[in-house]
Design a protein around this motif. Structure first.
Motif, PDB file in Angstrom:
ATOM      1  N   PRO A   1      97.883 -43.845 -10.472  1.00 41.12           N
ATOM      2  CA  PRO A   1      96.949 -43.030 -10.990  1.00 41.12           C
ATOM      3  C   PRO A   1      95.591 -43.532 -11.075  1.00 41.12           C
ATOM      4  N   HIS A   2      95.478 -44.942 -11.635  1.00 38.35           N
ATOM      5  CA  HIS A   2      94.260 -45.591 -11.664  1.00 38.35           C
ATOM      6  C   HIS A   2      93.810 -46.143 -10.482  1.00 38.35           C
TER       7      HIS A   2
ATOM      8  N   PHE B   1      98.470 -40.985  -6.152  1.00 34.73           N
ATOM      9  CA  PHE B   1      98.038 -40.268  -7.291  1.00 34.73           C
ATOM     10  C   PHE B   1      99.164 -40.396  -8.305  1.00 34.73           C
TER      11      PHE B   1
ATOM     12  N   TYR C   1      94.292 -44.376  -7.553  1.00 41.21           N
ATOM     13  CA  TYR C   1      93.735 -43.316  -6.876  1.00 41.21           C
ATOM     14  C   TYR C   1      92.418 -42.861  -7.269  1.00 41.21           C
ATOM     15  N   ALA C   2      92.196 -42.971  -8.651  1.00 39.15           N
ATOM     16  CA  ALA C   2      91.193 -42.547  -9.565  1.00 39.15           C
ATOM     17  C   ALA C   2      89.782 -43.565  -9.227  1.00 39.15           C
TER      18      ALA C   2
END
Lengths: 340, 523
Positions: free
Chosen positions: A73-74, A69, A76-77
């Protein structure tokens, strides 16, 4: 930019290696609870081989997810939302496994014990399956659109990678748990674990071997690493056969680490490829946080990780030694402090 | 039927978070109290503290594991259900989560394992140190997660780059004034939970000892402590365990309430400044004024200033809460609304990110009935908990509790008050943040804010969300029953449930020579 993100990619893979190596045997022991042991006391032997340390091992999973994350972040998302249904099941499995360890011994009816034994086994198998599947999927890719969202519905993640990775995860954990029990138990239980490890080691490794082997398609030079993984596995097999328990444990870990290295070196610089259009693939550059965030996190990690490994080793050393049925205290029935 | 996925996602987040935060304050508060009890045992060698450490330590562990299990759901669901949110905030929000795992969870989990299995195996000081490491780990984890939450309430330390906030100052994020106020507030709230827990349970046992005729009252009104060898654990020392735990719990409860009040006052002053609409809704303050509403009624379905009637108000109090004086008027909803519309628009953008809410008119006012009553229930339950603590100290001044079953039931029930105060406070502050998931910082107009309607994972269908919502809620419900039943069984067993040796003092010889090999604790 690229360098920092690459370091973080390596660190996250290291965290996953740590998780599978450590919680791998907890999950294996959990799955073996209903089948490897006959009596209640034997079941408690199994449970107590992992009792003091399993929770610390699970934190490697929390850290791997949290670091993903923070650093990507991308990644993870996209990954976590694409695997919405399997990760929901994985969370339920994680909940039942954790609660089973703490609550199983706190009730005394047969139904209570049987329920938690199976919650432990099914939960452990579920975690091993879904984490294995998730890692295989992130290396093989998903049908992602230009926003990084999965296309094709709730089950679009299903496919061969999920099968190989999932079954491979279960197989790895089973064998790892058996080798671990060979190290941690005595007498009949130890012999039984060794016997089962001999029989199961090769068939249980098929799933991960297929997954590891596919990395060659990206970078032919990785065949050298895959060969190294295979050699480590073969050596682990002979170590199990000859009763060299410590060597078997280390070699089985080496097999895991070199295999995961091959997989993610093959995927690099992708962290989550798109099977629809390579322009939609998430790479270490497109998925990562800013250099500032990566630097801050790196400083903290470089300081903390050695300390963490240090005290985890301390904890393992404190609970070194084999556990036998004679070590298990009588089950304590909770009294009622009321004058009748 | 046209289900709104955002609404299902919000219900899921609300249910899983409120549930998780029933386990967490007990872990934080009771953990600290058990560590203090064991420290007192370590320093004095007095067996009462060993007994209370073991007894409350057992209850602590039964609860702790549920916090671990439900905490995993929290970390995963940002990515699973709120991927757009995760992409937007990842650069700044992911860091505290990763730091929480690195700096807190490893410490907490590893050392708690050492503590559970370390009785009689680790050197005594190392064993005590393990518990302190675990408790400090849990307190550190609370700090990082509140830093993350406070950034959603009051974003700082970032610049907007390509439409996303990028962290520029980690120190500003970590020392966000909102986070420091919220963290101290939450810790005091957790101590109130721990104190209430000690008080209610000890009260039950003191009552039980009186009801069973073990303890009686002498002519001077003071307790005459007895013992009942046939009842497990009911010796004379047992009375000491409970009266001491009760009084420690009550004192902690009172101190915690003072802490909650002070930190809450700081927090609300920040909130008037940082999220004025939230506080205006908390006060049902439709128009500018200085009056604090004691009772406001209205049509709850309207959520409209026309349908609200302030029945009873205290002039000046609201200004005092917000500004520290009695005559500066506080802005009401009707004054704030045009300001918000001016700054952040009247309608959501026409964009597919907003799904079925694209182009909708924005309702800047949180659901007033929730914010108004959430705020008052938080304060009300807090006062109840503190009142019970004060009453408990007074009623036990002669060494035991009154023989009243109703008082005992009331004391046991009061264990729930600080839990409910915690829940009400969080529901208030989270729902009061709406319609934003990241509230704008009014001090800087940099575009760092996000509407909740844009935060959900775009690929999720209502069916997928319902699947997880229903399965998680079902499992949570079942596990709640299981946890409560286990807690009740272990509570009723008294000290003997955690320390079987108290039942067999003089007359049990050592059975075998190899007893030293038996684990002092095993699952």
């Amino acid at each position: 930019m690229e360098t920092l993100a690459t370091i973080w990619f390596v660190l996250i893979i290291v965290l996953w290696m740590g998780y599978l190596f450590l919680d791998g045997f907890d999950l294996g022991v959990g799955m073996l609870m209903p089948v490897l042991s006959r009596t209640e006391r034997q079941k408690r032997v199994l449970l107590n081989t992992i009792g003091p340390t399993w929770d610390g091992n699970e934190v490697w999973l929390i850290t791997a997810a949290g670091a993903t994350f923070a650093a990507f972040p991308h990644w993870y998302a996209s990954l976590f939302s694409a695997l919405y249904i399997p990760l929901t099941l994985c969370l339920l499995a994680l909940i039942f496994r954790a609660v089973a360890i703490e609550y199983r011994g706190k009730g005394h009816s047969q139904a209570w014990k049987t329920f938690w034994t199976w919650a432990m086994a099914v939960g452990s198998a579920g975690i091993a399956f879904f984490i294995g599947a998730m890692l295989a999927i992130t290396s093989s890719g998903l049908p992602l659109n230009d926003n990084g969202d999965i296309v094709g519905g709730a089950f679009a993640w299903m496919g061969w990678p999920a099968v190989f990775g999932g079954l491979g995860g279960v197989g790895f954990a089973l064998v790892h748990g058996l080798i671990f029990l060979g190290l941690k138990t005595q007498g009949d239980m130890r012999e039984k674990a060794q016997r089962w490890a001999r029989r199961l080691l090769l068939p249980c490794s098929i799933g991960f071997l297929v997954w590891f082997g596919l990395s060659i398609t990206h970078r032919p030079w990785l065949s050298a690493v895959v060969v190294a993984a295979v050699i480590a596995l073969g050596a682990a097999y002979f170590a199990v056969r000859s009763g060299a328990e410590k060597a078997a444990f280390v070699l089985h870990g080496l097999y895991l680490v070199s295999g995961l290295f091959a997989v993610f070196a093959g995927a690099y610089p992708n962290v989550l490829p798109s099977t629809l259009d390579s322009a939609n693939s998430l790479t270490i550059a497109s998925a990562s946080s800013s250099d500032y965030t990566l630097t801050v996190m790196l400083v903290v990690t470089v300081i903390c990780l050695p300390i963490i490994i240090g005290y985890q080793i301390f904890s393992y050393r404190m609970f070194l030694g084999r556990i036998a049925e004679t070590h298990i205290p009588e089950a304590h029935r909770v009294p009622v402090a009321i004058r009748s | 039927m046209d289900l709104d996925p955002v609404l299902i996602g919000r219900w899921q987040f609300g249910i899983t978070t409120v549930y998780h935060f029933w386990m967490v304050p007990l872990t934080l508060g009771l953990g600290m109290l058990v560590a203090i009890l064991q420290t007192m045992y370590h320093r004095t060698g007095n067996e009462i503290y060993l007994r209370s450490t073991k007894f409350f330590g057992k209850l602590f562990l039964i609860n702790f594991i549920m916090g671990v299990a439900t905490g995993l759901v929290q970390e995963f669901q940002f990515g699973m259900a709120w991927s757009e949110y995760s992409r937007f905030v990842g650069d700044v929000f992911g860091a505290p989560l990763a730091l929480e795992a690195l700096l807190a969870f490893f410490l907490e989990s590893t050392f708690l394992g050492l503590w559970i299995f370390g009785w009689g195996r680790l050197p005594r000081a190392v064993h005590l140190g393990s518990l302190w490491c675990a408790v400090i780990g849990s307190w550190i984890s609370a700090y990082f997660i509140i830093v993350a939450n406070s950034w959603m309430q009051h974003p700082v330390g970032v610049d907007m780059v390509d439409g996303r906030p990028v962290m520029t100052d980690v120190w500003a994020v970590m020392t966000n004034n909102t986070a420091i106020a919220a963290y101290t507030h939450a810790l005091c709230g957790a101590l109130a939970v721990g104190g209430g827990f000690l008080l209610g349970i000890s009260w039950y046992h003191l009552y039980r000892r009186r009801k069973d005729g073990i303890d009686t009252i002498g002519p001077d009104g003071k307790v005459v402590v007895g013992s009942a060898p046939e009842v497990p654990g009911r010796d004379a020392l047992d009375h000491q365990v409970w009266i001491r735990s009760l009084r420690i719990g009550a004192i902690v409860g009172i101190i915690a309430f003072a802490g909650v009040a002070i930190t809450g006052d700081i927090q609300s002053k920040l909130m008037f400044e940082q999220q004025p609409m939230k506080m205006a809704s908390a006060e049902a303050a439709c128009h500018d004024g200085t009056e604090f509403s004691v009772l406001t009624i209205g049509d709850p379905s309207s959520n409209d200033c026309d349908g609200v009637e302030n029945v009873f108000e205290i002039p000046g109090l609201l200004s005092f809460l917000a500004n520290g004086d009695f005559n500066t008027p506080v802005h009401g909803v009707t004054t704030l609304l045009p300001d918000y519309q001016d700054k952040y628009g009247t309608h959501l953008p026409e964009d597919e990110r907003y799904g079925q809410h694209s182009g909708e008119e924005i309702d800047y006012q949180p659901i007033m009935i929730v914010t108004y009553w959430g705020f008052r229930l938080m304060i009300g339950f807090g006062i109840v908990a503190a009142g019970v603590s004060a009453l408990g100290l007074w009623l036990t001044r002669k060494g035991t509790v009154p023989a009243s079953a109703w008082l005992m039931r009331g004391a046991a029930l009061s264990i729930t008050a600080p839990f409910l105060a915690n829940s009400a406070g969080w529901i208030f502050t989270e729902m009061g943040r709406q319609p934003f998931v990241v509230a704008p910082n009014p001090a800087q107009l940099d575009g760092v804010y996000m509407f909740t309607q844009a935060a959900l994972s775009p690929e999720l269908t209502p069916g997928m969300l319902l699947f997880s919502l229903i399965s998680l809620s079902l499992v949570y419900g079942i596990l709640m029953v299981v946890e409560l039943r286990l807690l009740i069984v272990y509570i009723r067993g008294g000290v003997a449930s955690a320390m079987p040796e108290v039942t067999k003092t003089n007359h049990t010889p050592r059975i075998t020579n190899d007893e030293d090999d038996v684990l002092s604790f095993a699952y």
